[in-house]
Design a protein around this motif. Sequence first.
Motif, PDB file in Angstrom:
ATOM      1  N   ALA A 159       0.812  -1.216   0.000  1.00 15.53           N
ATOM      2  CA  ALA A 159       0.000   0.000   0.000  1.00 15.53           C
ATOM      3  C   ALA A 159       0.845   1.266   0.000  1.00 15.53           C
ATOM      4  CB  ALA A 159      -0.930   0.002   1.210  1.00 15.53           C
ATOM      5  N   PHE A 160       1.972   1.233   0.698  1.00 12.49           N
ATOM      6  CA  PHE A 160       2.823   2.417   0.804  1.00 12.49           C
ATOM      7  C   PHE A 160       4.033   2.364  -0.130  1.00 12.49           C
ATOM      8  CE2 PHE A 160       0.476   2.418   4.800  1.00 12.49           C
ATOM      9  CZ  PHE A 160       0.104   3.737   4.894  1.00 12.49           C
ATOM     10  N   ALA A 161       4.117   1.327  -0.968  1.00 11.94           N
ATOM     11  CA  ALA A 161       5.221   1.164  -1.926  1.00 11.94           C
ATOM     12  C   ALA A 161       6.576   1.231  -1.238  1.00 11.94           C
ATOM     13  CB  ALA A 161       5.119   2.206  -3.046  1.00 11.94           C
ATOM     14  N   VAL A 162       6.711   0.411  -0.200  1.00 12.18           N
ATOM     15  CA  VAL A 162       7.945   0.341   0.590  1.00 12.18           C
ATOM     16  C   VAL A 162       8.442  -1.095   0.542  1.00 12.18           C
ATOM     17  CG1 VAL A 162       8.845   0.543   2.942  1.00 12.18           C
ATOM     18  CG2 VAL A 162       7.195   2.192   2.119  1.00 12.18           C
TER      19      VAL A 162
ATOM     20  N   ARG B  99      -1.595   4.134  18.406  1.00 11.37           N
ATOM     21  CA  ARG B  99      -2.149   5.449  18.753  1.00 11.37           C
ATOM     22  C   ARG B  99      -1.871   6.463  17.652  1.00 11.37           C
ATOM     23  NH1 ARG B  99      -0.095   4.046  23.815  1.00 11.37           N
ATOM     24  NH2 ARG B  99       1.750   5.309  23.436  1.00 11.37           N
ATOM     25  N   LEU B 100      -0.650   6.452  17.128  1.00  3.75           N
ATOM     26  CA  LEU B 100      -0.262   7.403  16.094  1.00  3.75           C
ATOM     27  C   LEU B 100      -1.087   7.204  14.823  1.00  3.75           C
ATOM     28  CD1 LEU B 100       2.802   9.133  15.528  1.00  3.75           C
ATOM     29  CD2 LEU B 100       2.379   7.598  13.634  1.00  3.75           C
ATOM     30  N   VAL B 101      -1.248   5.955  14.397  1.00  2.18           N
ATOM     31  CA  VAL B 101      -2.018   5.681  13.181  1.00  2.18           C
ATOM     32  C   VAL B 101      -3.476   6.067  13.395  1.00  2.18           C
ATOM     33  CG1 VAL B 101      -2.834   3.849  11.645  1.00  2.18           C
ATOM     34  CG2 VAL B 101      -0.442   3.911  12.336  1.00  2.18           C
TER      35      VAL B 101
ATOM     36  N   ASP C 170      -7.030  12.281   8.610  1.00  2.00           N
ATOM     37  CA  ASP C 170      -6.715  12.700   7.246  1.00  2.00           C
ATOM     38  C   ASP C 170      -7.444  11.760   6.286  1.00  2.00           C
ATOM     39  OD1 ASP C 170      -5.636  13.372   4.800  1.00  2.00           O
ATOM     40  OD2 ASP C 170      -3.546  13.052   5.392  1.00  2.00           O
ATOM     41  N   PRO C 171      -8.300  12.291   5.398  1.00  2.00           N
ATOM     42  CA  PRO C 171      -9.076  11.426   4.494  1.00  2.00           C
ATOM     43  C   PRO C 171      -8.209  10.548   3.594  1.00  2.00           C
ATOM     44  CG  PRO C 171      -9.921  13.676   4.431  1.00  2.00           C
ATOM     45  CD  PRO C 171      -8.669  13.699   5.252  1.00  2.00           C
TER      46      PRO C 171
ATOM     47  N   LEU D 244      -5.814   3.167   4.556  1.00  2.00           N
ATOM     48  CA  LEU D 244      -5.914   2.180   5.633  1.00  2.00           C
ATOM     49  C   LEU D 244      -7.219   1.388   5.566  1.00  2.00           C
ATOM     50  CD1 LEU D 244      -4.339   4.149   8.587  1.00  2.00           C
ATOM     51  CD2 LEU D 244      -3.389   2.182   7.397  1.00  2.00           C
ATOM     52  N   ALA D 245      -8.310   2.024   5.172  1.00  2.00           N
ATOM     53  CA  ALA D 245      -9.580   1.307   5.058  1.00  2.00           C
ATOM     54  C   ALA D 245      -9.498   0.223   3.994  1.00  2.00           C
ATOM     55  CB  ALA D 245     -10.714   2.284   4.748  1.00  2.00           C
ATOM     56  N   SER D 246      -8.880   0.550   2.855  1.00  2.00           N
ATOM     57  CA  SER D 246      -8.767  -0.460   1.798  1.00  2.00           C
ATOM     58  C   SER D 246      -7.823  -1.589   2.207  1.00  2.00           C
ATOM     59  CB  SER D 246      -8.310   0.174   0.482  1.00  2.00           C
ATOM     60  OG  SER D 246      -7.024   0.725   0.610  1.00  2.00           O
ATOM     61  N   VAL D 247      -6.739  -1.259   2.911  1.00  2.00           N
ATOM     62  CA  VAL D 247      -5.818  -2.295   3.370  1.00  2.00           C
ATOM     63  C   VAL D 247      -6.472  -3.146   4.466  1.00  2.00           C
ATOM     64  CG1 VAL D 247      -3.572  -2.725   4.428  1.00  2.00           C
ATOM     65  CG2 VAL D 247      -3.791  -0.949   2.710  1.00  2.00           C
TER      66      VAL D 247
END
Length: 140
Positions: free
Chosen positions: A52-55, A108-110, A116-117, A123-126
């Motif tokens: 998802a984050f291309a990492v 907590r951070l996430v 942020d939309p 995150l919703a799709s993942v």
Amino acid sequence: MTNLPVAPSNVFRPCSSLEARPLWRASAARRQVSACTARRLCETAGLAAAAAFAVPVGELHAETRRSSYVAFARQSAMYLSHVVFGVNLSEVGRAFGRDRTTAAHACRLVEDRRDDPAVNGILASVENACGSLGRGVAPP
């Protein structure tokens, strides 16, 4: 070739809705997940977050923090492991080479960044993808 365990018939139980829900997502069942299953669930979340984050996946398990973008991808993988798969924070931290308090901080951070939309959409799709994948990983 690895022999993967076959899901026993009691892995899924009916809910009030028409969906089946894995037992390891229930809070009482979290203690019953083996370390091997927890590690596999964390690997699944790590693969999903890396895609998802291309990492690169190896960056998620690096000993050092890396860039803030890679750190957020790792934190997202920890969050997915805990929230979607119900793996306890100690196992999540262990799977990513971190402490349980680091995994708690990541969750907590996430959660805070989900305001942020754009982040919430990713995150919703993942989460949906991981939820589908998690049904195939059965606890022993």
